[in-house]
Design an enzyme around this catalytic site. Structure first.
Site, PDB file in Angstrom:
ATOM      1  N   ASP A 198       0.855  -1.187   0.000  1.00  0.00           N
ATOM      2  CA  ASP A 198       0.000   0.000   0.000  1.00  0.00           C
ATOM      3  C   ASP A 198       0.891   1.237   0.000  1.00  0.00           C
ATOM      4  O   ASP A 198       1.913   1.288   0.694  1.00  0.00           O
ATOM      5  CB  ASP A 198      -0.890  -0.014   1.248  1.00  0.00           C
ATOM      6  CG  ASP A 198      -1.851   1.155   1.287  1.00  0.00           C
ATOM      7  OD1 ASP A 198      -2.967   1.009   0.781  1.00  0.00           O
ATOM      8  OD2 ASP A 198      -1.470   2.213   1.839  1.00  0.00           O
ATOM      9  N   ASN A 206      -2.332  13.158  -2.523  1.00  0.00           N
ATOM     10  CA  ASN A 206      -3.406  13.720  -3.349  1.00  0.00           C
ATOM     11  C   ASN A 206      -3.747  15.146  -2.940  1.00  0.00           C
ATOM     12  O   ASN A 206      -4.018  16.011  -3.791  1.00  0.00           O
ATOM     13  CB  ASN A 206      -4.657  12.841  -3.243  1.00  0.00           C
ATOM     14  CG  ASN A 206      -4.588  11.621  -4.158  1.00  0.00           C
ATOM     15  OD1 ASN A 206      -3.910  11.645  -5.183  1.00  0.00           O
ATOM     16  ND2 ASN A 206      -5.283  10.565  -3.788  1.00  0.00           N
ATOM     17  N   HIS A 211      -4.907  14.880  -7.742  1.00  0.00           N
ATOM     18  CA  HIS A 211      -5.071  13.482  -8.161  1.00  0.00           C
ATOM     19  C   HIS A 211      -4.092  13.100  -9.263  1.00  0.00           C
ATOM     20  O   HIS A 211      -3.716  11.922  -9.380  1.00  0.00           O
ATOM     21  CB  HIS A 211      -6.503  13.245  -8.625  1.00  0.00           C
ATOM     22  CG  HIS A 211      -7.500  13.260  -7.513  1.00  0.00           C
ATOM     23  ND1 HIS A 211      -7.595  12.250  -6.584  1.00  0.00           N
ATOM     24  CD2 HIS A 211      -8.445  14.183  -7.164  1.00  0.00           C
ATOM     25  CE1 HIS A 211      -8.558  12.520  -5.720  1.00  0.00           C
ATOM     26  NE2 HIS A 211      -9.091  13.709  -6.042  1.00  0.00           N
ATOM     27  N   ASP A 215      -1.946   9.784  -9.223  1.00  0.00           N
ATOM     28  CA  ASP A 215      -1.957   8.854 -10.363  1.00  0.00           C
ATOM     29  C   ASP A 215      -0.541   8.581 -10.847  1.00  0.00           C
ATOM     30  O   ASP A 215      -0.212   7.454 -11.251  1.00  0.00           O
ATOM     31  CB  ASP A 215      -2.792   9.429 -11.505  1.00  0.00           C
ATOM     32  CG  ASP A 215      -4.284   9.411 -11.203  1.00  0.00           C
ATOM     33  OD1 ASP A 215      -4.683   8.732 -10.227  1.00  0.00           O
ATOM     34  OD2 ASP A 215      -5.047  10.072 -11.940  1.00  0.00           O
ATOM     35  N   GLU A 241      -5.010   2.475  -3.589  1.00  0.00           N
ATOM     36  CA  GLU A 241      -3.549   2.473  -3.633  1.00  0.00           C
ATOM     37  C   GLU A 241      -2.952   1.136  -3.207  1.00  0.00           C
ATOM     38  O   GLU A 241      -1.753   1.035  -2.928  1.00  0.00           O
ATOM     39  CB  GLU A 241      -2.997   3.600  -2.753  1.00  0.00           C
ATOM     40  CG  GLU A 241      -3.276   3.442  -1.271  1.00  0.00           C
ATOM     41  CD  GLU A 241      -4.609   4.036  -0.819  1.00  0.00           C
ATOM     42  OE1 GLU A 241      -4.738   4.370   0.372  1.00  0.00           O
ATOM     43  OE2 GLU A 241      -5.516   4.153  -1.671  1.00  0.00           O
TER      44      GLU A 241
END
Length: 326
Positions: A198, A206, A211, A215, A241
């Site tokens: 994770d 973020n 975002h 990404d 994630e």
């Protein structure tokens, strides 16, 4: 008066009778040729100088002809030609000549029929070759279309089982593969290790970079995992994630060593985003079959618990699940 018989019919005329007044040569030939008999020959003798042909104006000059004979060429009861022999000598032709002409006519009919059959055969062969060529083109087009369909099907299948952002497999494929690999491991008496990882502080990333920044890190992690894992390993995006790696044939201690290598590799990576360098870490949990469970879901749950322990212990670490962990 003179008459000669050959074949099935006798053709005769008085020598002194003018041809144009009674039976012109061409008319006699046409009538004889149109008859259904196998062969007909006509023979005439002419006295004095030659007579006018009369109705056959299209024929070449026959002034020199004093006697002649003819036989039709018949193929399957149909007249396809006529053999005509002329002589400047009156009364030159005999029954022997007529018999020979009839035989020659029969041979000519056979030769012509064979030639027609040969030509027909060549035409049919040519048509067959053309049909085969058309069929090959159609088959080639069908093969091309089939390849396109297979390619599209493969693309659709990849789209159905791949995560579009990271390029790794999705959760649906994970669930299908985990069941299959556990069954294979049980059948072949092989170990299976599961690593769950994770991204640490993903919400903060973020919030800080948007975002698009998050990404970017997900793509970076996915690309790294596709590079550093074995071909037999199955890398999946579990959700958000979180990522999962199924490692067939890898015992627990080997899986932990590999997980720790991945952690260190990702920690060293930097992602460029809007002229800024983004760095992140990952936490990992490791569990194995059959030590930590009799089936895929139970082992996956243990790996998730080990990941949770890594998070609680400060993140950016690898934890192996032990049964006495709470």
């Amino acid at each position: 008066m003179q008459s000669v018989r050959f074949g099935w019919r006798t053709v005769w005329h008085p020598i002194s009778t003018p041809i144009s007044d009674n039976l012109p040569i061409c008319s006699a030939v046409m009538r004889a040729g149109a008859s259904p008999g196998y062969a007909v020959a006509a023979m005439r003798s002419m006295s004095g100088r030659a007579r006018s042909i009369g109705s056959c104006q299209s024929l070449p000059s026959t002034a020199w002809i004093a006697s002649y004979m003819g036989a039709p060429i018949i193929i399957k009861d149909k007249v396809v030609g006529f053999l005509n022999v002329d002589s400047a000598t009156p009364g030159f032709f005999t029954q022997t000549h007529a018999d020979r002409l009839q035989a020659f006519s029969s041979q000519a009919a056979i030769a012509i029929e064979n030639a027609q059959l040969f030509e027909k055969g060549l035409h049919e062969l040519d048509e067959r070759r053309k049909a085969q060529a058309r069929l090959r083109r159609v088959n080639k087009n069908l093969e091309t279309q089939l390849e396109r369909v297979k390619s599209l099907q493969e693309q659709l299948r990849e789209q159905a089982i791949r995560d579009p952002l990271t390029g790794v497999y999705n959760r649906r494929y994970l669930e299908e593969t985990l069941t299959r690999e556990i069954a294979r491991a049980e059948r072949e008496n092989l170990p299976i290790s599961i690593v769950m990882m994770d991204l640490d502080h993903f919400k903060k990333i973020n919030d800080s970079y948007g975002h698009s920044g998050g990404d970017l890190l997900l793509k970076t992690l996915g690309k790294m995992m596709l590079t550093v894992t074995r071909r037999s390993d199955v890398v999946c995006r579990y959700g958000g994630e979180e990522f999962v790696v199924i490692m067939l044939g890898a015992p627990l201690h080997i899986a932990r060593e590999r997980a720790e290598t991945w952690r260190k590799t990702f920690e060293s990576l930097r992602g460029a985003h809007n002229h800024a360098k983004i760095q992140a870490t990952i936490s990992l949990g490791v569990a194995a079959y059959p030590q930590h469970g009799p089936d895929g879901p139970s082992v996956l749950a243990c790996a998730d618990k080990a990941l949770y322990l890594s998070k609680n212990a400060g993140r950016n670490r690898t934890t192996t699940w032990t049964p006495d962990e709470k």
